[in-house]
Design a protein around this motif. Structure first.
Motif, mmCIF file in Angstrom:
data_model
loop_
_atom_site.group_PDB
_atom_site.id
_atom_site.type_symbol
_atom_site.label_atom_id
_atom_site.label_comp_id
_atom_site.label_asym_id
_atom_site.label_seq_id
_atom_site.Cartn_x
_atom_site.Cartn_y
_atom_site.Cartn_z
ATOM 1 N N LEU A 127 0.817 -1.213 0.000
ATOM 2 C CA LEU A 127 0.000 0.000 0.000
ATOM 3 C C LEU A 127 0.852 1.264 0.000
ATOM 4 O O LEU A 127 1.849 1.353 0.713
ATOM 5 N N LEU A 128 0.422 2.239 -0.804
ATOM 6 C CA LEU A 128 0.972 3.595 -0.740
ATOM 7 C C LEU A 128 -0.125 4.465 -0.144
ATOM 8 O O LEU A 128 -1.187 4.629 -0.736
ATOM 9 N N SER A 129 0.152 5.005 1.037
ATOM 10 C CA SER A 129 -0.829 5.814 1.744
ATOM 11 C C SER A 129 -0.460 7.282 1.615
ATOM 12 O O SER A 129 0.659 7.676 1.940
ATOM 13 N N LEU A 130 -1.409 8.084 1.129
ATOM 14 C CA LEU A 130 -1.189 9.512 0.921
ATOM 15 C C LEU A 130 -2.210 10.321 1.706
ATOM 16 O O LEU A 130 -3.352 9.902 1.875
ATOM 17 N N SER A 131 -1.776 11.483 2.172
ATOM 18 C CA SER A 131 -2.709 12.439 2.764
ATOM 19 C C SER A 131 -2.453 13.805 2.150
ATOM 20 O O SER A 131 -1.357 14.069 1.647
ATOM 21 N N ALA A 132 -3.456 14.658 2.196
ATOM 22 C CA ALA A 132 -3.325 16.004 1.638
ATOM 23 C C ALA A 132 -3.795 17.033 2.645
ATOM 24 O O ALA A 132 -4.822 16.829 3.308
ATOM 25 N N GLU A 133 -3.029 18.101 2.761
ATOM 26 C CA GLU A 133 -3.480 19.270 3.502
ATOM 27 C C GLU A 133 -4.009 20.264 2.478
ATOM 28 O O GLU A 133 -3.356 20.536 1.461
ATOM 29 N N THR A 134 -5.188 20.787 2.730
ATOM 30 C CA THR A 134 -5.816 21.703 1.775
ATOM 31 C C THR A 134 -6.095 23.051 2.443
ATOM 32 O O THR A 134 -6.191 23.155 3.668
ATOM 33 N N TRP A 135 -6.229 24.052 1.604
ATOM 34 C CA TRP A 135 -6.569 25.399 2.075
ATOM 35 C C TRP A 135 -7.419 26.052 1.005
ATOM 36 O O TRP A 135 -7.119 25.969 -0.189
ATOM 37 N N ALA A 136 -8.507 26.673 1.432
ATOM 38 C CA ALA A 136 -9.393 27.333 0.475
ATOM 39 C C ALA A 136 -9.860 28.660 1.048
ATOM 40 O O ALA A 136 -10.329 28.715 2.189
ATOM 41 N N TYR A 137 -9.723 29.702 0.254
ATOM 42 C CA TYR A 137 -10.264 31.013 0.609
ATOM 43 C C TYR A 137 -11.150 31.467 -0.536
ATOM 44 O O TYR A 137 -10.732 31.488 -1.702
ATOM 45 N N THR A 138 -12.394 31.816 -0.217
ATOM 46 C CA THR A 138 -13.355 32.163 -1.262
ATOM 47 C C THR A 138 -13.974 33.537 -1.020
ATOM 48 O O THR A 138 -15.165 33.742 -1.253
ATOM 49 N N GLY A 139 -13.141 34.458 -0.548
ATOM 50 C CA GLY A 139 -13.587 35.835 -0.439
ATOM 51 C C GLY A 139 -14.255 36.214 0.854
ATOM 52 O O GLY A 139 -14.694 37.354 1.009
#
Length: 269
Positions: A127-139
């Protein structure tokens, strides 16, 4: 010139007691044909490189990255590239609509921001396990952090959500819900400077496992023996308290919640 040298060498060896065996290329020379050069070795395949996309314009800034280990798996890289392109199309559409609204309503347009940073959690033989940190700014008043996760099954050539390896999210909840809640309370108490008083509101209630992003980890990169639970804003506390990250060992109870097809990829601690 090469023919003369080779013939001279043959005469010297014959004088010492024997003529050398003639290769095919030499026989061709004797017949007046050009020698056949040896086939050069194939160059090594280029190593996969991490992918980084950065776009900045008057409407938005967008960053999307994923690691080399993901780029080396073609189907997984295509999925990540597809996710990136879908996000870009959505940004183009949403910011165009917001710009039109700002003009019609006579209020300032604020450029959007979007970031997705994938990283390797662990890479086991299967298994290759991946995680993502996200950031969203919509005004709005502030941006919003978040998480994502995916697992690539190398043997099956299949992309999975971490929860797909378990019989159900209810089974995960039963196995680790109490320990998850206790760790969240510990972190909330540290941030607030006082014990958590259990209540029905989201800032004091015990969050559910399915409200978190589950990731699969390993201490030895051989077997999955720990899990992470990543909790975004407003799930376990107000925005000012930020995000919560909990790491728990794979217990026998959690191991029993793993689907039989994947159970030998896990180890209880």
């Amino acid at each position: 010139m090469r023919t003369v040298t080779m013939l001279g060498t043959a005469m010297m060896l014959a004088a010492c007691g024997g003529a050398p065996e003639q290769p095919a290329a030499t026989s061709a020379n004797a017949q007046g044909q050009a020698p056949v050069p040896p086939t050069p070795p194939s160059p090594p395949a280029a190593a996969a490189k991490a992918s980084k996309t950065t776009i900045k314009n008057d409407s938005y800034s967008f960053d999307y990255t994923y690691p080399a280990k993901a780029a080396a798996i073609a189907p997984l890289a295509r999925w990540l590239d597809g996710q990136r392109e879908e996000m870009k199309v959505e940004l183009d559409k949403d910011t165009a609509e917001f710009r039109a609204e700002a003009k019609a309503g006579d209020f300032p347009f604020r450029a959007y921001e979007s970031t997705v940073a994938w990283k390797v959690v662990t890479d086991t033989p299967r298994l290759l396990s991946l995680s993502a940190e996200t950031w969203a700014y919509t005004g709005g008043a502030h941006g919003s952090p978040g998480y994502d996760a995916v697992v690539w099954d190398k043997a099956a050539g299949e992309r999975l959500k971490p929860t797909d390896l378990f019989t159900s999210t209810d089974a995960i909840q039963t196995a680790i819900g109490t320990a998850f809640c206790a760790e969240i309370d510990k972190q909330r108490e540290e941030r607030r400077g006082e014990p958590v008083v259990r209540a029905d509101d989201s800032f004091n209630a015990c969050p559910k496992v399915d409200e978190a992003t589950l990731i699969l980890g390993s201490t030895d990169r051989q077997m999955i023996d720990r899990v992470g639970l990543l909790v975004g804003p407003y799930v376990a506390g107000p925005y000012a308290e930020g995000v919560f990250e909990v790491t728990l060992p794979v217990t026998p109870a959690l191991l029993s919640a793993v689907k039989p097809a994947y159970r030998d990829l896990f180890r209880a601690r």
